[in-house]
Design a protein around this motif. Structure first.
Motif, PDB file in Angstrom:
ATOM      1  N   UNK A 176      -7.418  -7.042  -0.294  1.00 54.10           N
ATOM      2  CA  UNK A 176      -8.599  -6.566   0.196  1.00 54.10           C
ATOM      3  C   UNK A 176      -9.096  -5.182   0.221  1.00 54.10           C
ATOM      4  N   UNK A 177      -8.349  -4.356  -0.772  1.00 52.74           N
ATOM      5  CA  UNK A 177      -8.865  -3.001  -1.164  1.00 52.74           C
ATOM      6  C   UNK A 177      -8.633  -1.914  -0.127  1.00 52.74           C
ATOM      7  N   UNK A 178      -8.085  -2.558   0.996  1.00 54.04           N
ATOM      8  CA  UNK A 178      -7.780  -1.302   2.155  1.00 54.04           C
ATOM      9  C   UNK A 178      -6.104  -1.485   2.516  1.00 54.04           C
ATOM     10  N   UNK A 179      -5.590  -2.072   1.601  1.00 53.13           N
ATOM     11  CA  UNK A 179      -4.034  -2.321   2.179  1.00 53.13           C
ATOM     12  C   UNK A 179      -3.175  -2.042   0.797  1.00 53.13           C
ATOM     13  N   UNK A 180      -1.894  -1.669   0.811  1.00 51.77           N
ATOM     14  CA  UNK A 180      -1.155  -1.597  -0.417  1.00 51.77           C
ATOM     15  C   UNK A 180       0.091  -2.240  -0.072  1.00 51.77           C
ATOM     16  N   UNK A 181       0.890  -2.606  -1.416  1.00 52.31           N
ATOM     17  CA  UNK A 181       2.150  -3.027  -1.338  1.00 52.31           C
ATOM     18  C   UNK A 181       2.916  -1.861  -1.229  1.00 52.31           C
ATOM     19  N   UNK A 182       4.284  -1.962  -0.596  1.00 46.56           N
ATOM     20  CA  UNK A 182       5.284  -0.767  -0.521  1.00 46.56           C
ATOM     21  C   UNK A 182       6.585  -1.434  -0.159  1.00 46.56           C
ATOM     22  N   UNK A 183       7.512  -0.663  -0.312  1.00 43.61           N
ATOM     23  CA  UNK A 183       8.807  -0.841  -0.028  1.00 43.61           C
ATOM     24  C   UNK A 183       9.776   0.406   0.226  1.00 43.61           C
ATOM     25  N   UNK A 184      10.523   0.351   1.117  1.00 39.51           N
ATOM     26  CA  UNK A 184      11.545   1.296   1.025  1.00 39.51           C
ATOM     27  C   UNK A 184      12.321   1.523  -0.079  1.00 39.51           C
ATOM     28  N   UNK A 185      12.699   2.762  -0.732  1.00 37.37           N
ATOM     29  CA  UNK A 185      13.451   2.912  -1.915  1.00 37.37           C
ATOM     30  C   UNK A 185      14.631   2.331  -1.880  1.00 37.37           C
ATOM     31  N   UNK A 186      15.488   2.523  -0.686  1.00 37.27           N
ATOM     32  CA  UNK A 186      17.044   1.724  -0.642  1.00 37.27           C
ATOM     33  C   UNK A 186      16.861   0.322  -0.188  1.00 37.27           C
ATOM     34  N   UNK A 187      15.493  -0.452  -0.025  1.00 38.29           N
ATOM     35  CA  UNK A 187      15.616  -1.854   0.351  1.00 38.29           C
ATOM     36  C   UNK A 187      14.767  -2.663  -0.763  1.00 38.29           C
ATOM     37  N   UNK A 188      15.169  -3.824  -0.790  1.00 38.18           N
ATOM     38  CA  UNK A 188      14.523  -4.935  -1.742  1.00 38.18           C
ATOM     39  C   UNK A 188      13.140  -5.451  -1.290  1.00 38.18           C
ATOM     40  N   UNK A 189      13.286  -5.315   0.250  1.00 33.57           N
ATOM     41  CA  UNK A 189      11.882  -6.042   0.888  1.00 33.57           C
ATOM     42  C   UNK A 189      10.502  -5.201   0.275  1.00 33.57           C
ATOM     43  N   UNK A 190       9.560  -5.975   0.246  1.00 34.38           N
ATOM     44  CA  UNK A 190       8.133  -5.421  -0.107  1.00 34.38           C
ATOM     45  C   UNK A 190       7.357  -5.850   0.975  1.00 34.38           C
ATOM     46  N   UNK A 191       6.532  -4.900   1.628  1.00 35.49           N
ATOM     47  CA  UNK A 191       5.544  -5.222   2.815  1.00 35.49           C
ATOM     48  C   UNK A 191       4.086  -4.948   2.174  1.00 35.49           C
ATOM     49  N   UNK A 192       3.373  -5.529   2.852  1.00 33.72           N
ATOM     50  CA  UNK A 192       1.684  -5.404   2.724  1.00 33.72           C
ATOM     51  C   UNK A 192       1.328  -4.619   3.825  1.00 33.72           C
ATOM     52  N   UNK A 193       0.935  -3.296   3.685  1.00 37.31           N
ATOM     53  CA  UNK A 193       0.507  -2.585   4.798  1.00 37.31           C
ATOM     54  C   UNK A 193      -0.822  -2.307   4.786  1.00 37.31           C
ATOM     55  N   UNK A 194      -1.343  -2.079   5.982  1.00 35.70           N
ATOM     56  CA  UNK A 194      -2.882  -1.990   6.193  1.00 35.70           C
ATOM     57  C   UNK A 194      -3.228  -0.692   6.226  1.00 35.70           C
ATOM     58  N   UNK A 195      -3.204   0.134   4.742  1.00 28.92           N
ATOM     59  CA  UNK A 195      -3.664   1.469   4.641  1.00 28.92           C
ATOM     60  C   UNK A 195      -3.714   1.580   2.984  1.00 28.92           C
ATOM     61  N   UNK A 196      -4.784   2.101   2.489  1.00 27.63           N
ATOM     62  CA  UNK A 196      -5.092   2.309   1.100  1.00 27.63           C
ATOM     63  C   UNK A 196      -4.345   3.434   0.508  1.00 27.63           C
ATOM     64  N   UNK A 197      -3.150   3.420   0.079  1.00 28.16           N
ATOM     65  CA  UNK A 197      -2.141   4.315  -0.369  1.00 28.16           C
ATOM     66  C   UNK A 197      -2.255   4.529  -1.864  1.00 28.16           C
ATOM     67  N   UNK A 198      -2.870   3.708  -2.489  1.00 23.81           N
ATOM     68  CA  UNK A 198      -2.663   3.633  -4.067  1.00 23.81           C
ATOM     69  C   UNK A 198      -3.929   4.853  -4.377  1.00 23.81           C
TER      70      UNK A 198
END
Length: 228
Positions: A175-197
């Motif tokens: 939706x162009x207002x969200x970003x995929x992100x993960x913690x460096x030491x974890x394998x899980x990927x999250x979709x967060x509600x913030x444009x960090x790209x």
């Protein structure tokens, strides 16, 4: 009589096939509805659930004394010294390997005054950031979301060198207002509600203070001198 029975059996088989096709179609429609409810490309926000935790727990931007941003050949350290932010290039492992392959010596690392207001403002991007929706826990999918080796790593450190957060920022969400992100030491990927790209550049020149110029750059060895 046998011919009539055979025709009846064929008709029943056709009806069964039609019913099975309708079942598959119904399941496909349900799957699409679920996918859209999780990642709606037509919405300006990413839906999340009530009571969602924060991606960085107990985060306060004032506690960040250094921000390290790296991606492939580029890297920058933004470090606070006596209340002033300083930008210095980081030679990443990929950059060192390239210089070695090309038989070139490593360049002298210099530092310059950084845009403090910009850094403080961007550090606020992690304030109140909800954990978002877990989209994958399979490391094979990291490259799909750009949170693998080619992802942008952002590490925040306190004045005593402890990690406040260490994340990989990936591609933008649907939706162009969200970003995929993960913690460096974890394998899980999250979709967060913030444009960090595109916010955290790994290049030092993108963080320089407006008044900083190339001739004003200070060698890193001199900037650490007690006489400065």
């Amino acid at each position: 009589m046998d011919l009539q029975k055979e025709e009846v059996l064929k008709l029943e088989e056709e009806i069964f096939k039609m019913k099975r096709s309708l079942v598959y179609l119904g399941l496909a429609i349900i799957a699409v509805i679920i996918a859209l409810s999780i990642e709606n490309p037509f919405s300006s926000r990413v839906a999340d659930s009530d009571g969602m935790g924060y991606f960085v727990k107990d985060y306060a931007s004032k506690n960040v004394a250094e921000l390290r941003i790296t991606q492939l050949l580029d890297g920058v350290s933004l470090k606070k010294r006596d209340g002033v932010w300083i930008a210095s290039e980081i030679l990443t492992d990929a950059k060192k390997a390239l210089l070695s392959d090309e038989q070139r010596s490593e360049p002298e690392i210099s530092s310059s005054n950084a845009d403090s207001e910009k850094i403080i403002s961007y550090l606020g991007m992690f304030g109140g950031l909800e954990e978002g929706i877990e989209v994958s826990s399979n490391p094979d999918n990291h490259n799909t979301y750009m949170v693998g080796a080619a992802g942008l790593r952002v590490t925040a450190l306190s004045s005593d060198g402890k990690k406040i957060f260490d994340v990989i920022i990936g591609s933008g969400g649907p939706d162009f207002g969200s970003t995929y992100i993960r913690r460096f030491d974890e394998e899980r990927v999250y979709l967060v509600r913030r444009p960090l790209l595109g916010v955290f550049s790994p290049r030092a020149q993108d963080w320089l203070a407006p008044e900083s110029k190339e001739e004003d750059q200070i060698p890193l060895s001199d900037s650490n001198s007690p006489n400065r």
